[in-house]
Design a protein around this motif. Sequence first.
Motif, PDB file in Angstrom:
ATOM      1  N   HIS A 190      68.114  -0.637   8.556  1.00 51.93           N
ATOM      2  CA  HIS A 190      66.941  -1.450   8.845  1.00 51.93           C
ATOM      3  C   HIS A 190      65.893  -1.253   7.750  1.00 51.93           C
ATOM      4  O   HIS A 190      65.735  -0.148   7.232  1.00 51.93           O
ATOM      5  N   HIS A 191      65.160  -2.318   7.432  1.00 54.90           N
ATOM      6  CA  HIS A 191      64.167  -2.227   6.353  1.00 54.90           C
ATOM      7  C   HIS A 191      63.057  -1.228   6.653  1.00 54.90           C
ATOM      8  O   HIS A 191      62.507  -0.614   5.729  1.00 54.90           O
ATOM      9  N   SER A 192      62.752  -1.002   7.932  1.00 59.37           N
ATOM     10  CA  SER A 192      61.722  -0.011   8.249  1.00 59.37           C
ATOM     11  C   SER A 192      62.188   1.399   7.875  1.00 59.37           C
ATOM     12  O   SER A 192      61.362   2.257   7.550  1.00 59.37           O
ATOM     13  N   THR A 193      63.496   1.624   7.900  1.00 58.50           N
ATOM     14  CA  THR A 193      64.031   2.920   7.471  1.00 58.50           C
ATOM     15  C   THR A 193      63.774   3.118   5.976  1.00 58.50           C
ATOM     16  O   THR A 193      63.422   4.217   5.545  1.00 58.50           O
ATOM     17  N   ILE A 194      63.929   2.058   5.214  1.00 60.33           N
ATOM     18  CA  ILE A 194      63.671   2.127   3.771  1.00 60.33           C
ATOM     19  C   ILE A 194      62.227   2.534   3.526  1.00 60.33           C
ATOM     20  O   ILE A 194      61.952   3.506   2.804  1.00 60.33           O
ATOM     21  N   THR A 195      61.301   1.810   4.120  1.00 60.84           N
ATOM     22  CA  THR A 195      59.888   2.103   3.867  1.00 60.84           C
ATOM     23  C   THR A 195      59.496   3.489   4.363  1.00 60.84           C
ATOM     24  O   THR A 195      58.772   4.220   3.682  1.00 60.84           O
ATOM     25  N   ARG A 196      60.002   3.864   5.522  1.00 60.89           N
ATOM     26  CA  ARG A 196      59.682   5.192   6.081  1.00 60.89           C
ATOM     27  C   ARG A 196      60.206   6.309   5.186  1.00 60.89           C
ATOM     28  O   ARG A 196      59.500   7.279   4.891  1.00 60.89           O
ATOM     29  N   ARG A 197      61.455   6.180   4.729  1.00 61.15           N
ATOM     30  CA  ARG A 197      62.057   7.239   3.902  1.00 61.15           C
ATOM     31  C   ARG A 197      61.389   7.318   2.526  1.00 61.15           C
ATOM     32  O   ARG A 197      61.214   8.410   1.977  1.00 61.15           O
ATOM     33  N   ILE A 198      61.013   6.180   1.952  1.00 62.99           N
ATOM     34  CA  ILE A 198      60.327   6.198   0.658  1.00 62.99           C
ATOM     35  C   ILE A 198      58.948   6.833   0.805  1.00 62.99           C
ATOM     36  O   ILE A 198      58.548   7.654  -0.033  1.00 62.99           O
ATOM     37  N   GLU A 199      58.235   6.474   1.847  1.00 60.00           N
ATOM     38  CA  GLU A 199      56.928   7.098   2.079  1.00 60.00           C
ATOM     39  C   GLU A 199      57.067   8.599   2.267  1.00 60.00           C
ATOM     40  O   GLU A 199      56.261   9.373   1.745  1.00 60.00           O
ATOM     41  N   SER A 200      58.098   9.031   2.968  1.00 62.24           N
ATOM     42  CA  SER A 200      58.346  10.448   3.177  1.00 62.24           C
ATOM     43  C   SER A 200      58.700  11.143   1.862  1.00 62.24           C
ATOM     44  O   SER A 200      58.214  12.252   1.587  1.00 62.24           O
ATOM     45  N   LEU A 201      59.531  10.499   1.048  1.00 66.29           N
ATOM     46  CA  LEU A 201      59.890  11.063  -0.253  1.00 66.29           C
ATOM     47  C   LEU A 201      58.652  11.222  -1.122  1.00 66.29           C
ATOM     48  O   LEU A 201      58.443  12.271  -1.735  1.00 66.29           O
ATOM     49  N   GLU A 202      57.829  10.185  -1.171  1.00 69.95           N
ATOM     50  CA  GLU A 202      56.619  10.251  -1.997  1.00 69.95           C
ATOM     51  C   GLU A 202      55.667  11.340  -1.512  1.00 69.95           C
ATOM     52  O   GLU A 202      55.179  12.135  -2.323  1.00 69.95           O
ATOM     53  N   SER A 203      55.428  11.394  -0.225  1.00 69.96           N
ATOM     54  CA  SER A 203      54.482  12.393   0.274  1.00 69.96           C
ATOM     55  C   SER A 203      55.054  13.801   0.171  1.00 69.96           C
ATOM     56  O   SER A 203      54.333  14.743  -0.173  1.00 69.96           O
ATOM     57  N   GLY A 204      56.341  13.949   0.422  1.00 74.76           N
ATOM     58  CA  GLY A 204      56.970  15.264   0.351  1.00 74.76           C
ATOM     59  C   GLY A 204      57.003  15.841  -1.048  1.00 74.76           C
ATOM     60  O   GLY A 204      56.910  17.054  -1.240  1.00 74.76           O
ATOM     61  N   GLN A 205      57.111  14.964  -2.029  1.00 80.35           N
ATOM     62  CA  GLN A 205      57.169  15.411  -3.423  1.00 80.35           C
ATOM     63  C   GLN A 205      55.824  15.274  -4.133  1.00 80.35           C
ATOM     64  O   GLN A 205      55.696  15.665  -5.290  1.00 80.35           O
ATOM     65  N   GLY A 206      54.858  14.676  -3.469  1.00 79.50           N
ATOM     66  CA  GLY A 206      53.542  14.486  -4.078  1.00 79.50           C
ATOM     67  C   GLY A 206      53.589  13.535  -5.264  1.00 79.50           C
ATOM     68  O   GLY A 206      52.873  13.732  -6.244  1.00 79.50           O
ATOM     69  N   MET A 207      54.432  12.509  -5.164  1.00 80.59           N
ATOM     70  CA  MET A 207      54.604  11.546  -6.254  1.00 80.59           C
ATOM     71  C   MET A 207      54.358  10.137  -5.731  1.00 80.59           C
ATOM     72  O   MET A 207      54.673   9.835  -4.588  1.00 80.59           O
ATOM     73  N   HIS A 208      53.828   9.295  -6.603  1.00 82.33           N
ATOM     74  CA  HIS A 208      53.683   7.867  -6.307  1.00 82.33           C
ATOM     75  C   HIS A 208      54.768   7.166  -7.113  1.00 82.33           C
ATOM     76  O   HIS A 208      54.691   7.095  -8.341  1.00 82.33           O
ATOM     77  N   LEU A 209      55.818   6.685  -6.442  1.00 86.92           N
ATOM     78  CA  LEU A 209      56.992   6.146  -7.122  1.00 86.92           C
ATOM     79  C   LEU A 209      56.973   4.636  -7.275  1.00 86.92           C
ATOM     80  O   LEU A 209      57.578   4.111  -8.222  1.00 86.92           O
ATOM     81  N   PHE A 210      56.314   3.942  -6.359  1.00 83.69           N
ATOM     82  CA  PHE A 210      56.309   2.479  -6.360  1.00 83.69           C
ATOM     83  C   PHE A 210      54.904   1.940  -6.190  1.00 83.69           C
ATOM     84  O   PHE A 210      54.109   2.492  -5.432  1.00 83.69           O
ATOM     85  N   ASP A 211      54.645   0.829  -6.869  1.00 84.31           N
ATOM     86  CA  ASP A 211      53.480   0.010  -6.559  1.00 84.31           C
ATOM     87  C   ASP A 211      53.982  -1.064  -5.612  1.00 84.31           C
ATOM     88  O   ASP A 211      55.044  -1.661  -5.840  1.00 84.31           O
ATOM     89  N   ARG A 212      53.257  -1.263  -4.543  1.00 84.85           N
ATOM     90  CA  ARG A 212      53.657  -2.228  -3.531  1.00 84.85           C
ATOM     91  C   ARG A 212      52.804  -3.485  -3.652  1.00 84.85           C
ATOM     92  O   ARG A 212      51.602  -3.401  -3.860  1.00 84.85           O
ATOM     93  N   SER A 213      53.449  -4.635  -3.510  1.00 87.05           N
ATOM     94  CA  SER A 213      52.742  -5.911  -3.530  1.00 87.05           C
ATOM     95  C   SER A 213      53.430  -6.855  -2.547  1.00 87.05           C
ATOM     96  O   SER A 213      54.526  -6.551  -2.066  1.00 87.05           O
ATOM     97  N   PRO A 214      52.809  -7.987  -2.268  1.00 92.55           N
ATOM     98  CA  PRO A 214      53.461  -8.949  -1.363  1.00 92.55           C
ATOM     99  C   PRO A 214      54.824  -9.432  -1.879  1.00 92.55           C
ATOM    100  O   PRO A 214      55.668  -9.844  -1.091  1.00 92.55           O
ATOM    101  N   THR A 215      55.034  -9.345  -3.182  1.00 95.48           N
ATOM    102  CA  THR A 215      56.310  -9.807  -3.743  1.00 95.48           C
ATOM    103  C   THR A 215      57.363  -8.718  -3.820  1.00 95.48           C
ATOM    104  O   THR A 215      58.507  -9.003  -4.167  1.00 95.48           O
ATOM    105  N   GLY A 216      57.000  -7.472  -3.535  1.00 96.54           N
ATOM    106  CA  GLY A 216      57.999  -6.408  -3.538  1.00 96.54           C
ATOM    107  C   GLY A 216      57.490  -5.095  -4.100  1.00 96.54           C
ATOM    108  O   GLY A 216      56.289  -4.856  -4.169  1.00 96.54           O
TER     109      GLY A 216
END
Length: 84
Positions: A28-54
């Motif tokens: 599910h797409h919510s799993t993608i967003t949740r896991r990426i947010e967890s990865l970023e916060s857990g590692q203290g990194m900003h990996l993606f810029d988010r926009s309406p287009t992706g």
Amino acid sequence: MNWDDLKIFLALSRQGSARAAADKLGIHHSTITRRIESLESGQGMHLFDRSPTGYTLTATGEELLQAVSRIELEVMGIERNILG
């Protein structure tokens, strides 16, 4: 870092949207967003810029993509050797 999180990171990097990455991985797409947010916060990194287009990789995300792509090749090689 968890390999499953890194696979999600790879899929999102390559697909550019949570929905497309989710379709690619069969989750599910919510799993993608949740896991990426967890990865970023857990590692203290900003990996993606988010926009309406992706999602677009940041400079840090680009660095991680290079490293994880190498790891992916190694894992695929191990799987080939073990599975014949």
